[in-house]
Design an enzyme around this catalytic site. Structure first.
Site, mmCIF file in Angstrom:
data_model
loop_
_atom_site.group_PDB
_atom_site.id
_atom_site.type_symbol
_atom_site.label_atom_id
_atom_site.label_comp_id
_atom_site.label_asym_id
_atom_site.label_seq_id
_atom_site.Cartn_x
_atom_site.Cartn_y
_atom_site.Cartn_z
ATOM 1 N N CYS A 156 0.908 -1.481 0.330
ATOM 2 C CA CYS A 156 -0.002 0.126 -0.086
ATOM 3 C C CYS A 156 1.151 1.283 -0.161
ATOM 4 O O CYS A 156 2.316 2.013 0.711
ATOM 5 C CB CYS A 156 -0.850 0.218 1.287
ATOM 6 S SG CYS A 156 -1.650 1.501 1.444
ATOM 7 N N ASN B 236 2.868 -8.467 -1.030
ATOM 8 C CA ASN B 236 1.787 -9.532 -1.186
ATOM 9 C C ASN B 236 2.683 -10.824 -1.093
ATOM 10 O O ASN B 236 3.717 -11.221 -1.425
ATOM 11 C CB ASN B 236 0.625 -9.740 -1.641
ATOM 12 C CG ASN B 236 0.263 -8.285 -2.361
ATOM 13 O OD1 ASN B 236 0.345 -7.546 -2.837
ATOM 14 N ND2 ASN B 236 -1.346 -8.409 -1.806
HETATM 15 N N1 COA Z 1 -10.922 8.235 -9.644
HETATM 16 C C1 COA Z 1 -10.875 8.879 -10.389
HETATM 17 N N2 COA Z 1 -11.069 10.193 -9.517
HETATM 18 C C2 COA Z 1 -11.166 10.488 -9.088
HETATM 19 C C3 COA Z 1 -12.141 8.758 -7.995
HETATM 20 C C4 COA Z 1 -12.215 8.387 -8.638
HETATM 21 N N3 COA Z 1 -12.535 7.292 -7.615
HETATM 22 N N4 COA Z 1 -12.097 9.650 -6.694
HETATM 23 C C5 COA Z 1 -12.516 11.177 -6.837
HETATM 24 N N5 COA Z 1 -11.710 12.011 -7.908
HETATM 25 C C6 COA Z 1 -11.358 12.362 -8.496
HETATM 26 C C7 COA Z 1 -12.389 14.142 -8.517
HETATM 27 O O1 COA Z 1 -13.123 13.768 -10.092
HETATM 28 C C8 COA Z 1 -11.159 14.899 -8.222
HETATM 29 O O2 COA Z 1 -11.215 15.262 -8.995
HETATM 30 P P1 COA Z 1 -10.519 17.365 -9.943
HETATM 31 O O3 COA Z 1 -9.340 17.144 -8.596
HETATM 32 O O4 COA Z 1 -10.067 16.961 -11.361
HETATM 33 O O5 COA Z 1 -11.954 17.827 -9.401
HETATM 34 C C9 COA Z 1 -10.432 14.852 -6.838
HETATM 35 O O6 COA Z 1 -10.166 13.600 -7.618
HETATM 36 C C10 COA Z 1 -10.292 14.770 -6.175
HETATM 37 O O7 COA Z 1 -11.586 14.586 -5.396
HETATM 38 P P2 COA Z 1 -11.680 14.408 -3.541
HETATM 39 O O8 COA Z 1 -13.710 13.676 -4.275
HETATM 40 O O9 COA Z 1 -12.255 15.320 -3.693
HETATM 41 O O10 COA Z 1 -10.867 12.604 -3.445
HETATM 42 P P3 COA Z 1 -10.192 13.473 -2.401
HETATM 43 O O11 COA Z 1 -8.840 14.022 -3.422
HETATM 44 O O12 COA Z 1 -10.203 12.956 -1.202
HETATM 45 O O13 COA Z 1 -9.210 11.393 -2.794
HETATM 46 C C11 COA Z 1 -10.335 9.192 -2.967
HETATM 47 C C12 COA Z 1 -9.739 10.129 -1.782
HETATM 48 C C13 COA Z 1 -10.443 7.875 -2.283
HETATM 49 C C14 COA Z 1 -10.118 8.772 -4.349
HETATM 50 C C15 COA Z 1 -8.542 8.827 -3.144
HETATM 51 O O14 COA Z 1 -7.597 8.758 -1.841
HETATM 52 C C16 COA Z 1 -7.652 8.252 -3.951
HETATM 53 O O15 COA Z 1 -8.376 7.283 -4.527
HETATM 54 N N6 COA Z 1 -6.996 6.594 -2.903
HETATM 55 C C17 COA Z 1 -6.686 5.310 -3.104
HETATM 56 C C18 COA Z 1 -5.609 4.770 -2.527
HETATM 57 C C19 COA Z 1 -5.442 3.319 -3.026
HETATM 58 O O16 COA Z 1 -5.844 2.860 -4.278
HETATM 59 N N7 COA Z 1 -4.406 2.967 -1.884
HETATM 60 C C20 COA Z 1 -4.357 1.300 -2.217
HETATM 61 C C21 COA Z 1 -5.512 0.679 -2.323
HETATM 62 S S1 COA Z 1 -6.169 0.197 -1.098
HETATM 63 ZN ZN ZN Z 2 -2.860 -5.642 0.033
#
Ligand code: COA
Ligand code: ZN
Length: 309
Positions: A239, A248
Site C-alpha cells: 500500500c 503480498n
Molecule cells: N477515480 C478517479 N478520480 C477520482 C475518483 C476516482 N475514484 N475519486 C475522486 N476523483 C477525483 C475527483 O473527481 C477530483 O478531481 P478534480 O480534482 O479533477 O476535480 C479529485 O479526484 C478529488 O476528489 P475528492 O473526492 O476530493 O477525492 P480525494 O482527493 O479526497 O481522494 C480518494 C479520495 C478515495 C479518491 C483517493 O484518496 C484515492 O483514490 N485513494 C485510493 C488509495 C489507494 O488506492 N490505496 C491503495 C489500495 S487500498
Molecule cells: Zn494489500
C-alpha cells in the site's frame, strides 16, 4: 471444485503494480493478465478505479479492462474506493467491485482521505446504485490485523465492520493484513469469529509477507476453514499510503506450498513460474518470490561427479 481446494485471487496487477515507481505499460499489463487467466485463475484483481493523482501507476485501469480477453470462468475484479470509482468500474464492465475501507481511522485517512464511516457511507450509495447490475460485490476490511499508525485493532471492531458490510448486501468479504502485522494464532482466532458470519465460499484473506509470516498465516487460516486467498505473482505489492509496506504473499510460493501438501488450486505452477521469472524485466528490479529462484522441490540438480579416490 472440491471442498479442500485453495482458491487464489491474483492481485499482482493491482496491489503489485500500485506501488511500483516505474509505470508498467498498459499493453504489458494486458499481456500479463491474459497470461494469468490462461494459467487457470478463477479470480484476478485487475486494477483500481481510484484517483489517478493518488495512484498514477493504475491510471490506465479503464484501458486495461478494455484490452483484456475475458476468459470464461475468470472473474475480473477492480478495487473501488468511492462512488466515482464505482461509476468508472461499471463503465469498464468489471465483473466484481472490491470496496475497501480500513478498520483503523488513521490508515483510512492516509489511504482514502476520509474516515472509515465516510468510506462506508459511500459504499451504501454504491450498493444502491449497482442493485440489478451484472456485477458482484466484495468489501475489504483493511488493517484488520493491525495498523502501522495505531497498532492492534480490536477484533470486535473488525467484526462490526464485517457485519456492516453484510448489512449492505455485499457478496464477499476480505480481511486484509495491509502491512504484514498478523501472526498465525491471531489469524486462526479472527477467522474462527468471521467464518460463521461469512462462510468459506465468501471470505477472502489478504496477507502481506512484510515480516515473513505470510504463508504461516495462510496455513493457520486454511486450517481454521478459510479457502480463498489473495496473492501476487513474484510477491509484488504494498500500500503506497502505509509506511514500510512490502509485498503480498507470493502466488507461486503459495501454490507450490499447497501442491506439496496435496491441496489443489487448479493452477498451472509451471506457467506461473515462467511469468514470475519475467517480472524483473517488467518492473526493473528483483522480486521477492522464492520458488521462482530456487525451483520447485522436485526440480533436482544433477549429482556432482564422483570424487577421485
Ligand atoms: N477515480 C478517479 N478520480 C477520482 C475518483 C476516482 N475514484 N475519486 C475522486 N476523483 C477525483 C475527483 O473527481 C477530483 O478531481 P478534480 O480534482 O479533477 O476535480 C479529485 O479526484 C478529488 O476528489 P475528492 O473526492 O476530493 O477525492 P480525494 O482527493 O479526497 O481522494 C480518494 C479520495 C478515495 C479518491 C483517493 O484518496 C484515492 O483514490 N485513494 C485510493 C488509495 C489507494 O488506492 N490505496 C491503495 C489500495 S487500498
Ligand atoms: Zn494489500
Amino acid at each position: 471444485m472440491s471442498g479442500d481446494t485453495l482458491i487464489v485471487q491474483e492481485v499482482a496487477t493491482r496491489d503489485g503494480f500500485q506501488i511500483e515507481p516505474a509505470f508498467v505499460e498498459t499493453a504489458e499489463k494486458i499481456r500479463l493478465i491474459d497470461a494469468l487467466a490462461e494459467a487457470g485463475f478463477s479470480r484476478i484483481e485487475v486494477s483500481s478505479f481510484v484517483s489517478p493523482k493518488a495512484v498514477p501507476a493504475l491510471a490506465d485501469a479503464a484501458d486495461v479492462f478494455a484490452g483484456i480477453r475475458r476468459r470464461p470462468g475468470t472473474v475480473y475484479v477492480a478495487l473501488v474506493p468511492n462512488p466515482k470509482g464505482a461509476e468508472r468500474a461499471l463503465a469498464a464492465k468489471v465483473d466484481e467491485i472490491n470496496l475497501v475501507a480500513s478498520v483503523s481511522d488513521t490508515h483510512n485517512h492516509a489511504n482514502m482521505g476520509m474516515s472509515p464511516a465516510d468510506s462506508i457511507a459511500g459504499f451504501a450509495r454504491i450498493m444502491d446504485s449497482v442493485r440489478g447490475a451484472p456485477v458482484s460485490t466484495n468489501a475489504t476490511v483493511a488493517t484488520a490485523f493491525g495498523c502501522p499508525f495505531e497498532g492492534d485493532q480490536q477484533a470486535d471492531k473488525v467484526v462490526a465492520q464485517v457485519e456492516r458490510y453484510l448489512s449492505l448486501g455485499v457478496d464477499g468479504v476480505t480481511l486484509a493484513d495491509t502491512t504484514g502485522m498478523a501472526n498465525p494464532r491471531q489469524v486462526a482466532r479472527l477467522v474462527a469469529r468471521i467464518l460463521p458470519l461469512v462462510g468459506p465460499e465468501r471470505l477472502t484473506l489478504h496477507f502481506h509477507n512484510t515480516r515473513g509470516l505470510g504463508l504461516a498465516n495462510v496455513l493457520a487460516a486454511y486450517d481454521a476453514g478459510a479457502r480463498r486467498f489473495d496473492a501476487a505473482l513474484g510477491g509484488l505489492g504494498g500500500c503506497p499510503f502505509a509506511p514500510g509496506a512490502t509485498g503480498n504473499i507470493c502466488t507461486e510460493d503459495l501454490v507450490s506450498m499447497a501442491h506439496e501438501m496435496g491441496v489443489p488450486t487448479g493452477l498451472n505452477l509451471d506457467a506461473l513460474l515462467g511469468l514470475s521469472r519475467d517480472l524483473p524485466r517488467l518492473v526493473g528490479h528483483d522480486v521477492p518470490g522464492q520458488v521462482a529462484k530456487a525451483g520447485r522441490p522436485c526440480d533436482l540438480h544433477p549429482a556432482p561427479p564422483a570424487r577421485a579416490a
